[in-house]
Scaffold this active site. Sequence first.
Site, PDB file in Angstrom:
ATOM      1  CB  SER A   1      -0.905   0.020   1.237  1.00 14.98           C
ATOM      2  OG  SER A   1      -1.599   1.252   1.349  1.00 14.98           O
TER       3      SER A   1
ATOM      4  CE1 TYR B   1      -4.092  -2.135   5.371  1.00 13.86           C
ATOM      5  CE2 TYR B   1      -3.638   0.207   5.088  1.00 13.86           C
ATOM      6  CZ  TYR B   1      -3.882  -1.035   4.545  1.00 13.86           C
ATOM      7  OH  TYR B   1      -3.918  -1.194   3.187  1.00 13.86           O
TER       8      TYR B   1
END
Length: 263
Positions: free
Chosen positions: A138, A151
């Site tokens: 990501s 995360y």
Amino acid sequence: MANKLALVTGASSGIGFSLAKELGSRGYDLVICSAGARLEAAADTLRSTGSAVEAIQADLATREGIDELWNAVKASSRPLDIACINAGVGVGGLFYETDLDEELKMVDLNCTGTVHLTKHVIKSMLGQDGGKILFTASIAGEMVAPREAVYAATKAFVLSFAHSVRYELRDSNITVTALQPGPTNTDFFHRAGMDNTEVGSKGKSESEPDDVAHQGIEALLAGKDHVYAASGKTKLEGMLANVVPGSVKGSMHEKMAKPLDEK
């Protein structure tokens, strides 16, 4: 000639489903995996591409789930040409307020499960002298990410892991590519409890999962080390990630990730 075989995890929806669809459209047979209830419906849709699809419902946050999936791959007795290690979840909110069990489960899936499955995949690909691996990391893995602290840390782990394993395999016929999407129009933010945020309500519309998947598979097949996908904003953020001060990155992310009704 028989179709080549690709494995895609987290394939019942979102980017994982789009990765599987992209590979199916290119003539790959598929082994797809998810713990979600939508897996069989996804498999039926993917079969419309003409590919053979085997759906394995398993929780890849557990050793038992990884073993169940890998045993199914081995049972096919076919070389695994591509592995898209995509399964992952998010948890949103201030770290001191979020649920510890949810975050530890996220670490188990995003990090531990990724390492466990990759161990099987790489040993198999070395034995067959070739293959391609795509990790879904990501853009958050290069950001300071308040309200997604754990995360983002898991995705930084995946990104570092992908780059390091790629270097280790540089003299083999195995390539490793990191896919780094930004906010994408999936149910990720809903599942992370972030509907009432800028990124969860409108920021995710910057990219569509099919576009992310297409760019990811193109980079994978070209043997690239990574790709920022799919919006221009994400690509710009990636270019600036190592230049912009951490305090600035943190402020930008805080604005996107905090509840809309919070001053």
